[in-house]
Enzyme design. Structure first.
Site, PDB file in Angstrom:
ATOM      1  CE  LYS A  41       2.016  -2.418   7.456  1.00 34.60           C
ATOM      2  NZ  LYS A  41       1.733  -1.790   6.171  1.00 34.60           N
ATOM      3  CB  SER A 127       4.441  -5.293   0.264  1.00 33.46           C
ATOM      4  OG  SER A 127       4.876  -4.283  -0.603  1.00 33.46           O
TER       5      SER A 127
END
Length: 151
Positions: A41, A127
């Protein structure tokens, strides 16, 4: 001692996360905010920055611990002897996603998942939305705790 883990990437922590943690400390003796590490990620904030944001947000709350971990959340729960996973639900899509994970975790372990509905005033915050606001030079400060600072 009843301890819960609140896992996530927290890239960055939002007011929604903050609310769930604050409410979680009323239910548990300790809430372990566990920042998962996923090498695949791409994060906007470094692991150290994310950890600092959370530690500073809860500097006056001794029942909140902040740690990092890799691998399956249930394996980490067993490693640190935690029997509950705390999760926040913003909407029906979150519920369906989290329900599948909770059932899997329960099948693979004896760890229970406890769901809290997010407060109406923070239920729209994620987020990814915060990161998009930051990328586009918007006022992200209304979506995150004061500890989240862009350098």
């Amino acid at each position: 001692m009843k301890r819960a883990i609140f896992p996530g990437s927290f890239d960055p922590i939002t007011l929604g996360h903050y609310d769930i943690i604050k409410r979680g400390v009323k239910l548990f003796d300790e809430v372990v905010v566990a920042i998962g590490i996923n090498a695949d990620k791409k994060y906007m904030f470094s692991l150290d920055e994310r950890k600092t944001f959370i530690e500073e947000a809860f500097a006056d709350e001794p029942k909140v611990k902040v740690v990092t971990y890799e691998g399956l959340t249930i394996d980490f729960c067993k490693e640190i002897d935690v029997h509950f996973i705390l999760r926040g639900l913003r909407n029906p899509a979150d519920f369906e996603f989290e329900k599948a994970i909770a059932h899997t975790n329960r099948k693979l372990s004896k760890i229970e998942t406890v769901f809290l509905l997010t407060a109406a005033k923070t239920s729209f915050i994620s987020s990814s939305i915060v990161r998009d606001v930051i990328r586009n030079n918007g006022d992200y400060t209304v979506l995150v705790p004061e500890s989240v600072k862009i350098s």
